[in-house]
Design a protein around this motif. Structure first.
Motif, PDB file in Angstrom:
ATOM      1  N   PRO A  24       0.787  -1.245   0.000  1.00 26.57           N
ATOM      2  CA  PRO A  24       0.000   0.000   0.000  1.00 26.57           C
ATOM      3  C   PRO A  24       0.817   1.291   0.000  1.00 26.57           C
ATOM      4  O   PRO A  24       0.338   2.317  -0.437  1.00 26.57           O
ATOM      5  CB  PRO A  24      -0.821  -0.095   1.286  1.00 26.57           C
ATOM      6  N   ASP A  25       2.069   1.240   0.471  1.00 27.03           N
ATOM      7  CA  ASP A  25       2.838   2.486   0.480  1.00 27.03           C
ATOM      8  C   ASP A  25       3.483   2.792  -0.864  1.00 27.03           C
ATOM      9  O   ASP A  25       4.137   3.808  -1.033  1.00 27.03           O
ATOM     10  CB  ASP A  25       3.884   2.499   1.592  1.00 27.03           C
ATOM     11  N   GLY A  26       3.294   1.926  -1.845  1.00 25.56           N
ATOM     12  CA  GLY A  26       3.817   2.182  -3.185  1.00 25.56           C
ATOM     13  C   GLY A  26       5.306   1.991  -3.296  1.00 25.56           C
ATOM     14  O   GLY A  26       5.985   2.706  -4.022  1.00 25.56           O
ATOM     15  N   THR A  27       5.859   1.029  -2.586  1.00 30.39           N
ATOM     16  CA  THR A  27       7.298   0.792  -2.580  1.00 30.39           C
ATOM     17  C   THR A  27       7.853   0.709  -3.994  1.00 30.39           C
ATOM     18  O   THR A  27       8.862   1.316  -4.309  1.00 30.39           O
ATOM     19  CB  THR A  27       7.624  -0.505  -1.808  1.00 30.39           C
ATOM     20  N   TYR A  28       7.181  -0.048  -4.851  1.00 31.82           N
ATOM     21  CA  TYR A  28       7.583  -0.133  -6.252  1.00 31.82           C
ATOM     22  C   TYR A  28       6.387   0.235  -7.101  1.00 31.82           C
ATOM     23  O   TYR A  28       5.505  -0.570  -7.320  1.00 31.82           O
ATOM     24  CB  TYR A  28       8.076  -1.535  -6.609  1.00 31.82           C
ATOM     25  N   GLY A  29       6.347   1.445  -7.568  1.00 32.45           N
ATOM     26  CA  GLY A  29       5.233   1.904  -8.380  1.00 32.45           C
ATOM     27  C   GLY A  29       4.498   3.053  -7.718  1.00 32.45           C
ATOM     28  O   GLY A  29       4.974   3.649  -6.770  1.00 32.45           O
ATOM     29  N   ASN A  30       3.376   3.356  -8.238  1.00 35.41           N
ATOM     30  CA  ASN A  30       2.533   4.430  -7.730  1.00 35.41           C
ATOM     31  C   ASN A  30       1.257   3.826  -7.207  1.00 35.41           C
ATOM     32  O   ASN A  30       0.791   2.832  -7.716  1.00 35.41           O
ATOM     33  CB  ASN A  30       2.133   5.362  -8.881  1.00 35.41           C
ATOM     34  N   ASN A  31       0.673   4.462  -6.220  1.00 37.73           N
ATOM     35  CA  ASN A  31      -0.636   4.060  -5.732  1.00 37.73           C
ATOM     36  C   ASN A  31      -1.547   5.267  -5.727  1.00 37.73           C
ATOM     37  O   ASN A  31      -1.099   6.395  -5.531  1.00 37.73           O
ATOM     38  CB  ASN A  31      -0.563   3.531  -4.303  1.00 37.73           C
ATOM     39  N   ILE A  32      -2.830   5.019  -5.898  1.00 35.35           N
ATOM     40  CA  ILE A  32      -3.844   6.050  -5.719  1.00 35.35           C
ATOM     41  C   ILE A  32      -4.736   5.553  -4.600  1.00 35.35           C
ATOM     42  O   ILE A  32      -5.355   4.501  -4.708  1.00 35.35           O
ATOM     43  CB  ILE A  32      -4.661   6.278  -6.999  1.00 35.35           C
ATOM     44  N   MET A  33      -4.749   6.296  -3.508  1.00 30.91           N
ATOM     45  CA  MET A  33      -5.548   5.915  -2.352  1.00 30.91           C
ATOM     46  C   MET A  33      -6.975   6.394  -2.547  1.00 30.91           C
ATOM     47  O   MET A  33      -7.220   7.588  -2.682  1.00 30.91           O
ATOM     48  CB  MET A  33      -4.967   6.511  -1.076  1.00 30.91           C
ATOM     49  N   CYS A  34      -7.912   5.486  -2.551  1.00 35.90           N
ATOM     50  CA  CYS A  34      -9.319   5.824  -2.761  1.00 35.90           C
ATOM     51  C   CYS A  34     -10.158   5.642  -1.503  1.00 35.90           C
ATOM     52  O   CYS A  34     -11.300   6.061  -1.453  1.00 35.90           O
ATOM     53  CB  CYS A  34      -9.916   4.969  -3.876  1.00 35.90           C
ATOM     54  N   GLY A  35      -9.593   4.991  -0.496  1.00 39.11           N
ATOM     55  CA  GLY A  35     -10.341   4.709   0.724  1.00 39.11           C
ATOM     56  C   GLY A  35      -9.929   5.601   1.872  1.00 39.11           C
ATOM     57  O   GLY A  35      -9.095   6.492   1.741  1.00 39.11           O
ATOM     58  N   ALA A  36     -10.515   5.321   3.013  1.00 32.79           N
ATOM     59  CA  ALA A  36     -10.279   6.127   4.209  1.00 32.79           C
ATOM     60  C   ALA A  36      -8.938   5.832   4.861  1.00 32.79           C
ATOM     61  O   ALA A  36      -8.379   6.682   5.556  1.00 32.79           O
ATOM     62  CB  ALA A  36     -11.407   5.907   5.208  1.00 32.79           C
ATOM     63  N   THR A  37      -8.399   4.630   4.656  1.00 32.55           N
ATOM     64  CA  THR A  37      -7.125   4.273   5.272  1.00 32.55           C
ATOM     65  C   THR A  37      -6.137   3.824   4.208  1.00 32.55           C
ATOM     66  O   THR A  37      -6.507   3.570   3.058  1.00 32.55           O
ATOM     67  CB  THR A  37      -7.308   3.118   6.288  1.00 32.55           C
ATOM     68  N   VAL A  38      -4.884   3.690   4.609  1.00 31.07           N
ATOM     69  CA  VAL A  38      -3.830   3.277   3.681  1.00 31.07           C
ATOM     70  C   VAL A  38      -4.082   1.870   3.139  1.00 31.07           C
ATOM     71  O   VAL A  38      -3.731   1.562   2.010  1.00 31.07           O
ATOM     72  CB  VAL A  38      -2.459   3.338   4.388  1.00 31.07           C
ATOM     73  N   LEU A  39      -4.698   1.029   3.926  1.00 26.40           N
ATOM     74  CA  LEU A  39      -4.883  -0.360   3.530  1.00 26.40           C
ATOM     75  C   LEU A  39      -6.190  -0.639   2.791  1.00 26.40           C
ATOM     76  O   LEU A  39      -6.442  -1.753   2.371  1.00 26.40           O
ATOM     77  CB  LEU A  39      -4.802  -1.261   4.767  1.00 26.40           C
ATOM     78  N   SER A  40      -7.028   0.378   2.639  1.00 27.09           N
ATOM     79  CA  SER A  40      -8.307   0.134   1.967  1.00 27.09           C
ATOM     80  C   SER A  40      -8.375   0.834   0.626  1.00 27.09           C
ATOM     81  O   SER A  40      -7.907   1.952   0.479  1.00 27.09           O
ATOM     82  CB  SER A  40      -9.467   0.605   2.854  1.00 27.09           C
ATOM     83  N   LYS A  41      -8.942   0.158  -0.335  1.00 23.69           N
ATOM     84  CA  LYS A  41      -9.213   0.714  -1.659  1.00 23.69           C
ATOM     85  C   LYS A  41      -7.994   1.406  -2.270  1.00 23.69           C
ATOM     86  O   LYS A  41      -7.946   2.609  -2.427  1.00 23.69           O
ATOM     87  CB  LYS A  41     -10.402   1.658  -1.606  1.00 23.69           C
ATOM     88  N   VAL A  42      -7.035   0.609  -2.622  1.00 26.05           N
ATOM     89  CA  VAL A  42      -5.818   1.113  -3.251  1.00 26.05           C
ATOM     90  C   VAL A  42      -5.849   0.736  -4.727  1.00 26.05           C
ATOM     91  O   VAL A  42      -6.082  -0.411  -5.075  1.00 26.05           O
ATOM     92  CB  VAL A  42      -4.561   0.512  -2.595  1.00 26.05           C
ATOM     93  N   VAL A  43      -5.614   1.711  -5.606  1.00 24.37           N
ATOM     94  CA  VAL A  43      -5.495   1.463  -7.036  1.00 24.37           C
ATOM     95  C   VAL A  43      -4.009   1.486  -7.375  1.00 24.37           C
ATOM     96  O   VAL A  43      -3.322   2.473  -7.104  1.00 24.37           O
ATOM     97  CB  VAL A  43      -6.260   2.525  -7.862  1.00 24.37           C
ATOM     98  N   PHE A  44      -3.515   0.396  -7.931  1.00 22.80           N
ATOM     99  CA  PHE A  44      -2.103   0.297  -8.280  1.00 22.80           C
ATOM    100  C   PHE A  44      -1.874   0.818  -9.692  1.00 22.80           C
ATOM    101  O   PHE A  44      -2.668   0.562 -10.589  1.00 22.80           O
ATOM    102  CB  PHE A  44      -1.632  -1.149  -8.163  1.00 22.80           C
ATOM    103  N   VAL A  45      -0.788   1.526  -9.871  1.00 22.63           N
ATOM    104  CA  VAL A  45      -0.447   2.144 -11.149  1.00 22.63           C
ATOM    105  C   VAL A  45       0.830   1.501 -11.687  1.00 22.63           C
ATOM    106  O   VAL A  45       1.819   1.390 -10.970  1.00 22.63           O
ATOM    107  CB  VAL A  45      -0.248   3.671 -10.989  1.00 22.63           C
ATOM    108  N   GLU A  46       0.787   1.054 -12.940  1.00 22.86           N
ATOM    109  CA  GLU A  46       1.970   0.517 -13.611  1.00 22.86           C
ATOM    110  C   GLU A  46       2.677   1.669 -14.322  1.00 22.86           C
ATOM    111  O   GLU A  46       2.034   2.492 -14.956  1.00 22.86           O
ATOM    112  CB  GLU A  46       1.576  -0.522 -14.652  1.00 22.86           C
ATOM    113  N   ARG A  47       3.994   1.710 -14.235  1.00 18.33           N
ATOM    114  CA  ARG A  47       4.757   2.781 -14.871  1.00 18.33           C
ATOM    115  C   ARG A  47       5.678   2.193 -15.932  1.00 18.33           C
ATOM    116  O   ARG A  47       6.345   1.192 -15.713  1.00 18.33           O
ATOM    117  CB  ARG A  47       5.587   3.508 -13.812  1.00 18.33           C
TER     118      ARG A  47
END
Length: 77
Positions: A24-47
């Motif tokens: 969830p912290d986007g260690t490798y790549g990008n994330n878009i946080m859509c939920g209320a917390t870091v662990l909920s509703k994460v959209v992963f982005v490929e670069r």
């Protein structure tokens, strides 16, 4: 670049991709946080990156588009 493995800016095929590792912290790549917390509703982005000119593209899996559209954190333009 994702689909044809060729840079649209310079025409190079020297392309690398950074796939999100699912963390969830986007260690490798990008994330878009859509939920209320870091662990909920994460959209992963490929670069995708051209190693000759530096052009980049980012892609989101189509299955995650609805999550983006329904998120209260995302603004439509």
């Amino acid at each position: 670049m994702k689909n044809n493995k060729k840079c649209p800016k310079c025409g190079s095929n020297n392309i690398v991709s950074i796939q999100n590792d699912g963390h969830p912290d986007g260690t490798y790549g990008n994330n878009i946080m859509c939920g209320a917390t870091v662990l909920s509703k994460v959209v992963f982005v490929e670069r995708y990156i051209c190693c000759d000119c530096g052009y980049t593209e980012e892609w989101i899996d189509k299955s995650n588009i609805e999550m983006l559209l329904n998120s209260k954190k995302i603004k439509r333009t």
